[in-house]
Design an enzyme around this catalytic site. Sequence first.
Site, PDB file in Angstrom:
ATOM      1  N   LYS A 201       0.865  -1.174   0.000  1.00 46.73           N
ATOM      2  CA  LYS A 201       0.000   0.000   0.000  1.00 46.73           C
ATOM      3  C   LYS A 201       0.900   1.222   0.000  1.00 46.73           C
ATOM      4  O   LYS A 201       1.673   1.436   0.939  1.00 46.73           O
ATOM      5  CB  LYS A 201      -0.883  -0.014   1.239  1.00 46.73           C
ATOM      6  CG  LYS A 201      -1.803   1.170   1.295  1.00 46.73           C
ATOM      7  CD  LYS A 201      -2.818   1.009   2.391  1.00 46.73           C
ATOM      8  CE  LYS A 201      -3.756   2.174   2.422  1.00 46.73           C
ATOM      9  NZ  LYS A 201      -4.749   2.002   3.477  1.00 46.73           N
ATOM     10  N   ARG A 211     -11.046   9.383   1.840  1.00 45.48           N
ATOM     11  CA  ARG A 211     -10.959   9.987   3.172  1.00 45.48           C
ATOM     12  C   ARG A 211     -12.157  10.890   3.421  1.00 45.48           C
ATOM     13  O   ARG A 211     -12.619  11.020   4.549  1.00 45.48           O
ATOM     14  CB  ARG A 211      -9.624  10.712   3.342  1.00 45.48           C
ATOM     15  CG  ARG A 211      -8.471   9.694   3.395  1.00 45.48           C
ATOM     16  CD  ARG A 211      -7.103  10.332   3.541  1.00 45.48           C
ATOM     17  NE  ARG A 211      -6.069   9.318   3.346  1.00 45.48           N
ATOM     18  CZ  ARG A 211      -4.791   9.592   3.136  1.00 45.48           C
ATOM     19  NH1 ARG A 211      -4.376  10.842   3.114  1.00 45.48           N
ATOM     20  NH2 ARG A 211      -3.922   8.607   2.962  1.00 45.48           N
ATOM     21  N   LYS A 224       1.074   9.763   5.808  1.00 43.69           N
ATOM     22  CA  LYS A 224       1.202   8.371   6.256  1.00 43.69           C
ATOM     23  C   LYS A 224       2.529   7.749   5.806  1.00 43.69           C
ATOM     24  O   LYS A 224       2.659   6.538   5.690  1.00 43.69           O
ATOM     25  CB  LYS A 224       0.004   7.563   5.742  1.00 43.69           C
ATOM     26  CG  LYS A 224      -1.352   8.085   6.259  1.00 43.69           C
ATOM     27  CD  LYS A 224      -2.507   7.113   5.988  1.00 43.69           C
ATOM     28  CE  LYS A 224      -3.811   7.633   6.609  1.00 43.69           C
ATOM     29  NZ  LYS A 224      -4.930   6.673   6.462  1.00 43.69           N
ATOM     30  N   GLU A 240       7.885  -6.821   0.996  1.00 41.95           N
ATOM     31  CA  GLU A 240       6.623  -6.783   1.746  1.00 41.95           C
ATOM     32  C   GLU A 240       5.790  -8.042   1.479  1.00 41.95           C
ATOM     33  O   GLU A 240       5.282  -8.678   2.392  1.00 41.95           O
ATOM     34  CB  GLU A 240       5.795  -5.547   1.364  1.00 41.95           C
ATOM     35  CG  GLU A 240       6.275  -4.232   1.962  1.00 41.95           C
ATOM     36  CD  GLU A 240       5.977  -4.089   3.457  1.00 41.95           C
ATOM     37  OE1 GLU A 240       5.383  -5.009   4.056  1.00 41.95           O
ATOM     38  OE2 GLU A 240       6.370  -3.054   4.024  1.00 41.95           O
ATOM     39  N   LYS A 255      -2.049  -1.525  -4.125  1.00 37.96           N
ATOM     40  CA  LYS A 255      -2.909  -0.351  -4.024  1.00 37.96           C
ATOM     41  C   LYS A 255      -2.088   0.924  -3.998  1.00 37.96           C
ATOM     42  O   LYS A 255      -1.105   0.974  -3.268  1.00 37.96           O
ATOM     43  CB  LYS A 255      -3.697  -0.494  -2.723  1.00 37.96           C
ATOM     44  CG  LYS A 255      -4.635   0.626  -2.418  1.00 37.96           C
ATOM     45  CD  LYS A 255      -5.290   0.351  -1.107  1.00 37.96           C
ATOM     46  CE  LYS A 255      -6.120   1.551  -0.743  1.00 37.96           C
ATOM     47  NZ  LYS A 255      -6.555   1.510   0.606  1.00 37.96           N
TER      48      LYS A 255
HETATM   49  C1  PBG Z   1      -7.452   3.016   5.255  1.00 38.73           C
HETATM   50  C2  PBG Z   1      -7.796   2.831   3.831  1.00 38.73           C
HETATM   51  C3  PBG Z   1      -7.609   3.781   2.820  1.00 38.73           C
HETATM   52  C4  PBG Z   1      -8.172   3.232   1.672  1.00 38.73           C
HETATM   53  C5  PBG Z   1      -8.670   1.950   1.997  1.00 38.73           C
HETATM   54  N1  PBG Z   1      -8.405   1.718   3.348  1.00 38.73           N
HETATM   55  C6  PBG Z   1      -7.066   5.165   2.828  1.00 38.73           C
HETATM   56  C7  PBG Z   1      -5.813   5.509   3.483  1.00 38.73           C
HETATM   57  O1  PBG Z   1      -4.932   4.679   3.725  1.00 38.73           O
HETATM   58  O2  PBG Z   1      -5.681   6.684   3.809  1.00 38.73           O
HETATM   59  C8  PBG Z   1      -8.234   3.941   0.360  1.00 38.73           C
HETATM   60  C9  PBG Z   1      -9.244   3.493  -0.594  1.00 38.73           C
HETATM   61  C10 PBG Z   1      -9.530   4.427  -1.694  1.00 38.73           C
HETATM   62  O3  PBG Z   1      -8.909   5.513  -1.831  1.00 38.73           O
HETATM   63  O4  PBG Z   1     -10.440   4.104  -2.480  1.00 38.73           O
HETATM   64  N2  PBG Z   1      -6.592   2.176   5.859  1.00 38.73           N
END
Ligand code: PBG
Length: 328
Positions: A201, A211, A224, A240, A255
């Site tokens: 991620k 968000r 983050k 990972e 992702k």
């Molecule tokens: C949170 C999470 C996020 C997404 C899925 N789970 C956002 C983030 O890490 O800030 C993003 C999904 C999307 O943008 O469609 N852990």
Amino acid sequence: MITGKYPSLRLRRNRKAEWCRRLVEENNLTSNDFILPIFLIDGKNKKINIKTMPDVYRYTLDKLLYVVDKAIKKGLPMVALFPYTDKKKKNPLGTEALNEDNLVCKAIQLIKKKFKNEIGIMCDVALDPYTSHGHDGLLKSGYVLNDETNEILVKQSILQAQMGCDVLAPSDMMDGRIGEIRKSLDKNGFKMTQILSYAIKYSSNFYGPFREAVGSKGLLKGDKKNYQMDFRNSHEALREVSLDIKEGADMVMVKPGLPYLDIIRLVKDNFKIPVIAYQVSGEYSLLMNGIKKGFTNKDIIVESLVSFKRAGANAIVSYYADKLDKII
Ligand code: PBG
């Protein structure tokens, strides 16, 4: 590889008509390829639109079964649940994550009671919908604590498994959490609960609309980057994945999606494990706004979704999953 040459060889021959293009197609989309994210919100009889995501809504629980029923009828194998949490329920520790009456817990139970095993349920394991600072874990002096966060993620996992969640999807990027969660699941009798690790991620600018959807937008303090991956790296992505496989992941996620097709291919070539791509909120919004404004036509959706399959993804989390009949 090449077995002839022009003029006896003409690759355009196989492209001469639609029937022939269909005949030689290498990749395609079916409903089995999609996971539908569903946003949940407290209240009654509401379907609230999300400003930055055209045609995506937050649903109250009384509307949820209707949405899931439609997903089943469309042949989707799984839905992913995401809660919009009221500000009043957020605190620095994200304790709402462990409340057995929280939105996600209630939603899992409702779906399982009504639809049993007709469709899979996937739930994020992470604290960001619940923390007042918007981070996925516990925050200390601007740093997200790893081991202390893992302890809570393990509890969140067990709770969601108890409620009937089929696939736990840790999206927090803490080190070692897959192993801890797997161990605890097995110890507590959840040997068949799967883990879909968000192994890769990236700390991405494509998550903005999500968000907003879960209500953590204005809250996030800093970024983050001390836990999500640096988008300049790809070898690190393989490390990972290899760790998460050793720790017990059943599937891995890459992702965001479209800007990271190279990573999907890299993982697929190096590991023989199901790979799921997440076409995230920012990708969706960009495509949708381009279509709505007439900058491009809607065939751009299929083109981008097929690219995930071509790159090697087994399935795609996509906000288009419930709109496929209009697309493919
Ligand atoms: C949170 C999470 C996020 C997404 C899925 N789970 C956002 C983030 O890490 O800030 C993003 C999904 C999307 O943008 O469609 N852990």
